[in-house]
Motif scaffolding. Structure first.
Motif, PDB file in Angstrom:
ATOM      1  N   LEU A  75       0.827  -1.209   0.000  1.00 16.21           N
ATOM      2  CA  LEU A  75       0.000   0.000   0.000  1.00 16.21           C
ATOM      3  C   LEU A  75       0.856   1.252   0.000  1.00 16.21           C
ATOM      4  O   LEU A  75       0.537   2.237  -0.675  1.00 16.21           O
ATOM      5  CB  LEU A  75      -0.938  -0.023   1.213  1.00 16.21           C
ATOM      6  CG  LEU A  75      -1.870   1.154   1.430  1.00 16.21           C
ATOM      7  CD1 LEU A  75      -2.727   1.428   0.200  1.00 16.21           C
ATOM      8  CD2 LEU A  75      -2.752   0.916   2.658  1.00 16.21           C
ATOM      9  N   GLY A  78       0.178   5.157  -0.889  1.00 16.18           N
ATOM     10  CA  GLY A  78      -1.144   5.129  -1.500  1.00 16.18           C
ATOM     11  C   GLY A  78      -1.249   5.634  -2.923  1.00 16.18           C
ATOM     12  O   GLY A  78      -2.336   5.609  -3.501  1.00 16.18           O
ATOM     13  N   LEU A  81      -2.500   2.818  -5.417  1.00 16.25           N
ATOM     14  CA  LEU A  81      -3.914   2.543  -5.200  1.00 16.25           C
ATOM     15  C   LEU A  81      -4.774   3.676  -5.734  1.00 16.25           C
ATOM     16  O   LEU A  81      -5.749   3.447  -6.467  1.00 16.25           O
ATOM     17  CB  LEU A  81      -4.184   2.339  -3.708  1.00 16.25           C
ATOM     18  CG  LEU A  81      -5.666   2.369  -3.294  1.00 16.25           C
ATOM     19  CD1 LEU A  81      -6.448   1.254  -3.976  1.00 16.25           C
ATOM     20  CD2 LEU A  81      -5.803   2.309  -1.779  1.00 16.25           C
ATOM     21  N   ALA A  82      -4.454   4.908  -5.361  1.00 17.99           N
ATOM     22  CA  ALA A  82      -5.268   6.052  -5.775  1.00 17.99           C
ATOM     23  C   ALA A  82      -5.305   6.175  -7.295  1.00 17.99           C
ATOM     24  O   ALA A  82      -6.356   6.469  -7.885  1.00 17.99           O
ATOM     25  CB  ALA A  82      -4.731   7.333  -5.144  1.00 17.99           C
ATOM     26  N   HIS A 106      -3.740   5.068   6.549  1.00 16.88           N
ATOM     27  CA  HIS A 106      -4.600   5.407   5.418  1.00 16.88           C
ATOM     28  C   HIS A 106      -6.068   5.494   5.826  1.00 16.88           C
ATOM     29  O   HIS A 106      -6.789   6.377   5.364  1.00 16.88           O
ATOM     30  CB  HIS A 106      -4.437   4.376   4.302  1.00 16.88           C
ATOM     31  CG  HIS A 106      -3.210   4.580   3.474  1.00 16.88           C
ATOM     32  ND1 HIS A 106      -3.157   5.472   2.431  1.00 16.88           N
ATOM     33  CD2 HIS A 106      -1.971   4.021   3.559  1.00 16.88           C
ATOM     34  CE1 HIS A 106      -1.949   5.460   1.901  1.00 16.88           C
ATOM     35  NE2 HIS A 106      -1.208   4.588   2.559  1.00 16.88           N
ATOM     36  N   SER A 115      -5.593   8.522  -0.095  1.00 17.44           N
ATOM     37  CA  SER A 115      -6.287   7.274  -0.430  1.00 17.44           C
ATOM     38  C   SER A 115      -7.765   7.239  -0.079  1.00 17.44           C
ATOM     39  O   SER A 115      -8.438   6.255  -0.384  1.00 17.44           O
ATOM     40  CB  SER A 115      -5.593   6.109   0.291  1.00 17.44           C
ATOM     41  OG  SER A 115      -5.571   6.352   1.692  1.00 17.44           O
ATOM     42  N   ALA A 118     -10.159   6.400  -2.935  1.00 19.98           N
ATOM     43  CA  ALA A 118      -9.929   5.037  -3.431  1.00 19.98           C
ATOM     44  C   ALA A 118     -10.448   3.995  -2.454  1.00 19.98           C
ATOM     45  O   ALA A 118     -11.032   2.978  -2.856  1.00 19.98           O
ATOM     46  CB  ALA A 118      -8.442   4.819  -3.687  1.00 19.98           C
ATOM     47  N   THR A 124     -12.394  -1.464  -4.663  1.00 25.76           N
ATOM     48  CA  THR A 124     -11.162  -1.593  -3.888  1.00 25.76           C
ATOM     49  C   THR A 124     -11.303  -2.629  -2.782  1.00 25.76           C
ATOM     50  O   THR A 124     -12.294  -2.642  -2.049  1.00 25.76           O
ATOM     51  CB  THR A 124     -10.776  -0.237  -3.269  1.00 25.76           C
ATOM     52  OG1 THR A 124     -10.502   0.696  -4.314  1.00 25.76           O
ATOM     53  CG2 THR A 124      -9.549  -0.364  -2.387  1.00 25.76           C
TER      54      THR A 124
END
Length: 228
Positions: A75, A78, A81-82, A106, A115, A118, A124
């Motif tokens: 992660l 972030g 992921l974002a 997060h 994040s 997301a 997710t």
């Protein structure tokens, strides 16, 4: 001077969240956040180009494949992921993170500025666990596997992570991929040996994309495709 915001001791050692600043346009709060694991700098929020390229390079290698699913290893701050969640073409975005502290930062901490959107996305999924265990034991397959858990295959955060880049580890990663799926591995420096390892276990279309940095050698993303 960096300010320590949180320090945790876990099963893999010490993990620290620090802030230095001002700066960091991707974080809502002033300053730049840094994650340190066992005294080793992992990443910060000063520049997310490498993490975004990791996702974009994998998506580009999949061409026009409809509704692909991506598994992100780590992660971190972030950005990966974002960036993935901001792309509606991904039908699912799964992240495996072994440090509960990072997940907490997060969900209810300073890194939520990056994040939050997301994490609220129904596509997710965050899995708290070790990526090595997950790729060995999971039954799910993905169209892309994006790894950013170390400073590269030749510079691992913990000794056990080296097995992920071994022939057995890479073969296991291939089994988590659908035919024609892509493996993308972030690294702080290029590794010709790692490229050769990818070819030796059967990956095709092995290549390396560079990300220029202010000083020193470029960051890179190693890309390889599981044969269809």
């Amino acid at each position: 001077m960096p300010v320590t915001l949180d320090r945790r001791d876990g099963p893999y050692g010490e993990v620290v969240l620090r802030r230095r600043g001002p700066g960091g346009e991707d974080a809502a709060a002033p300053g730049i956040y840094e994650i340190i694991a066992n005294g080793c700098f992992l990443m910060d929020t000063s520049d997310g180009r490498s993490e975004r390229l990791l996702i974009d390079a994998a998506r580009g290698a999949l061409a026009d494949r409809p509704a692909p699913r991506v598994l992100i290893g780590g992660l971190g701050v972030g950005f990966s992921l974002a960036h993935a969640a901001a792309d509606p073409s991904w039908s699912g975005v799964t992240v495996v993170e072994r440090e509960q502290a990072i997940i907490d930062w997060h969900r209810a901490g300073p890194l939520s500025a990056i994040s939050e959107r997301a994490l609220a996305d129904p596509r997710t999924e965050i899995i708290a666990g070790d990526l090595l265990d997950y790729v060995h034991n999971a039954s799910d397959t993905y169209d892309a596997l994006c790894l950013d858990i170390d400073n590269g295959p030749d510079w691992t955060v913990t000794e056990d992570n080296a097995s992920l880049y071994s022939p057995d580890g890479l073969t296991t990663c291939a089994r988590r991929l659908t035919p024609g799926g892509v493996l993308a591995v972030w690294s702080a420096r290029p590794s010709a040996d790692f490229e050769e390892s990818l070819r030796n276990v059967g990956f095709t279309r092995v290549r390396t994309e560079e990300i220029r940095v202010a000083r020193g050698v470029p960051d890179v993303v190693h890309l390889a495709v599981r044969p269809a």
